[in-house]
Every structure is written in structure tokens, then in C-alpha cells.
Design a protein around this motif. Structure first.
Motif, PDB file in Angstrom:
ATOM      1  N   VAL A 154     -67.078 -39.515  20.266  1.00  0.00           N
ATOM      2  CA  VAL A 154     -66.399 -38.424  19.633  1.00  0.00           C
ATOM      3  C   VAL A 154     -65.261 -38.018  21.360  1.00  0.00           C
ATOM      4  O   VAL A 154     -64.395 -37.627  20.763  1.00  0.00           O
ATOM      5  CB  VAL A 154     -67.433 -37.258  19.774  1.00  0.00           C
ATOM      6  N   LEU A 155     -65.735 -38.064  22.325  1.00  0.00           N
ATOM      7  CA  LEU A 155     -64.963 -38.064  23.602  1.00  0.00           C
ATOM      8  C   LEU A 155     -63.775 -39.017  23.422  1.00  0.00           C
ATOM      9  O   LEU A 155     -62.673 -38.808  23.668  1.00  0.00           O
ATOM     10  CB  LEU A 155     -65.834 -38.164  24.720  1.00  0.00           C
ATOM     11  N   PHE A 156     -64.238 -40.257  23.075  1.00  0.00           N
ATOM     12  CA  PHE A 156     -62.963 -41.277  23.106  1.00  0.00           C
ATOM     13  C   PHE A 156     -61.844 -41.107  21.919  1.00  0.00           C
ATOM     14  O   PHE A 156     -60.572 -41.117  21.970  1.00  0.00           O
ATOM     15  CB  PHE A 156     -63.750 -42.736  22.571  1.00  0.00           C
ATOM     16  N   VAL A 157     -62.340 -40.580  20.839  1.00  0.00           N
ATOM     17  CA  VAL A 157     -61.669 -40.178  19.551  1.00  0.00           C
ATOM     18  C   VAL A 157     -60.899 -38.859  20.096  1.00  0.00           C
ATOM     19  O   VAL A 157     -59.495 -38.837  19.834  1.00  0.00           O
ATOM     20  CB  VAL A 157     -62.320 -39.836  18.312  1.00  0.00           C
TER      21      VAL A 157
ATOM     22  N   TRP B 238     -55.279 -36.480  21.746  1.00  0.00           N
ATOM     23  CA  TRP B 238     -54.666 -35.880  22.945  1.00  0.00           C
ATOM     24  C   TRP B 238     -53.680 -36.888  23.412  1.00  0.00           C
ATOM     25  O   TRP B 238     -52.513 -36.243  23.585  1.00  0.00           O
ATOM     26  CB  TRP B 238     -55.736 -35.485  23.939  1.00  0.00           C
ATOM     27  N   ARG B 239     -53.854 -37.711  23.548  1.00  0.00           N
ATOM     28  CA  ARG B 239     -53.212 -38.790  24.102  1.00  0.00           C
ATOM     29  C   ARG B 239     -51.849 -38.882  22.998  1.00  0.00           C
ATOM     30  O   ARG B 239     -50.571 -39.173  23.366  1.00  0.00           O
ATOM     31  CB  ARG B 239     -53.459 -40.197  24.376  1.00  0.00           C
ATOM     32  N   GLY B 240     -52.168 -39.293  21.680  1.00  0.00           N
ATOM     33  CA  GLY B 240     -51.328 -39.392  20.720  1.00  0.00           C
ATOM     34  C   GLY B 240     -50.147 -38.166  20.741  1.00  0.00           C
ATOM     35  O   GLY B 240     -48.774 -38.257  20.445  1.00  0.00           O
ATOM     36  N   LYS B 241     -50.826 -36.899  20.860  1.00  0.00           N
ATOM     37  CA  LYS B 241     -50.077 -35.727  20.650  1.00  0.00           C
ATOM     38  C   LYS B 241     -48.982 -35.597  21.965  1.00  0.00           C
ATOM     39  O   LYS B 241     -47.941 -35.237  21.725  1.00  0.00           O
ATOM     40  CB  LYS B 241     -50.899 -34.570  20.617  1.00  0.00           C
ATOM     41  N   ARG B 242     -49.577 -36.074  22.828  1.00  0.00           N
ATOM     42  CA  ARG B 242     -48.664 -36.024  24.315  1.00  0.00           C
ATOM     43  C   ARG B 242     -47.642 -36.891  24.296  1.00  0.00           C
ATOM     44  O   ARG B 242     -46.383 -36.716  24.539  1.00  0.00           O
ATOM     45  CB  ARG B 242     -49.642 -36.311  25.543  1.00  0.00           C
ATOM     46  N   VAL B 243     -47.660 -38.020  23.592  1.00  0.00           N
ATOM     47  CA  VAL B 243     -46.583 -39.271  23.643  1.00  0.00           C
ATOM     48  C   VAL B 243     -45.655 -38.743  22.702  1.00  0.00           C
ATOM     49  O   VAL B 243     -44.394 -38.994  22.856  1.00  0.00           O
ATOM     50  CB  VAL B 243     -47.308 -40.424  22.959  1.00  0.00           C
ATOM     51  N   LYS B 244     -45.957 -37.896  21.433  1.00  0.00           N
ATOM     52  CA  LYS B 244     -45.133 -37.582  20.487  1.00  0.00           C
ATOM     53  C   LYS B 244     -44.100 -36.450  21.005  1.00  0.00           C
ATOM     54  O   LYS B 244     -43.110 -36.581  20.552  1.00  0.00           O
ATOM     55  CB  LYS B 244     -45.647 -37.275  19.352  1.00  0.00           C
ATOM     56  N   LYS B 245     -44.588 -35.722  21.815  1.00  0.00           N
ATOM     57  CA  LYS B 245     -44.056 -34.690  22.370  1.00  0.00           C
ATOM     58  C   LYS B 245     -42.782 -34.981  23.439  1.00  0.00           C
ATOM     59  O   LYS B 245     -41.733 -34.433  23.358  1.00  0.00           O
ATOM     60  CB  LYS B 245     -44.656 -33.639  23.114  1.00  0.00           C
ATOM     61  N   ASN B 246     -42.894 -36.025  23.992  1.00  0.00           N
ATOM     62  CA  ASN B 246     -41.919 -36.644  24.964  1.00  0.00           C
ATOM     63  C   ASN B 246     -41.582 -38.094  24.468  1.00  0.00           C
ATOM     64  O   ASN B 246     -41.920 -38.950  25.167  1.00  0.00           O
ATOM     65  CB  ASN B 246     -42.591 -36.772  26.256  1.00  0.00           C
ATOM     66  N   PRO B 247     -40.810 -38.235  23.534  1.00  0.00           N
ATOM     67  CA  PRO B 247     -40.199 -39.480  23.160  1.00  0.00           C
ATOM     68  C   PRO B 247     -39.222 -40.095  24.063  1.00  0.00           C
ATOM     69  O   PRO B 247     -38.701 -39.343  24.986  1.00  0.00           O
ATOM     70  CB  PRO B 247     -39.599 -39.309  21.933  1.00  0.00           C
TER      71      PRO B 247
END
Length: 74
Positions: A9-12, A17-26
């Protein structure tokens, strides 16, 4: 077993979280190099400014076109 479920669960959650952060700063596209600025010369006949590379120069005077150079008669 509970430890593995908690770890999964923590890994998912981390991946989400990482995916959302990358999408915010293309990543930004690389900037194009701008051409060097050119000197602008005023036509001795009509006053229009043209780049030095496009100007007709005769006897130290600059012209915007061949016709204006011929009309000036110098």
C-alpha cells in the motif's frame, strides 16, 4: 503478511504521489537560439528603416530599394 500488505500500500501510494508530482512540472522544451540583432539603416530617400543586409548602399548613403537609389541620382 500484514507487513507485506502495508508495504504494498505504501509503495502504491508513493507511485501515485510521484506520478502527480511529475505531471505538475513537465520538462520544458529547449529554447531556440535567437538570431543576432542587425543594424537598421534609414533610407536616404523615404526614411524607411531596413536591415543592413537588405539595404542598398551607395556613396555612404543607404536606400531601401534599387529604385530609390536610382531616383536619388548620386
Amino acid at each position: 503478511m500484514k507487513f507485506l500488505v502495508l508495504l504494498a500500500v505504501l509503495f502504491v501510494a508513493y507511485l501515485v504521489w510521484r506520478g502527480k508530482r511529475v505531471k505538475k512540472n513537465p520538462p520544458r522544451p529547449p529554447a531556440r537560439a535567437l538570431p543576432a540583432p542587425q543594424d537598421m539603416l534609414a533610407c536616404a530617400r523615404c526614411g524607411v528603416h531596413v536591415p543592413r543586409s537588405d539595404a542598398w548602399i551607395s556613396d555612404g548613403r543607404s536606400y531601401c530599394c534599387r529604385e530609390h537609389q536610382q531616383q536619388d541620382g548620386r
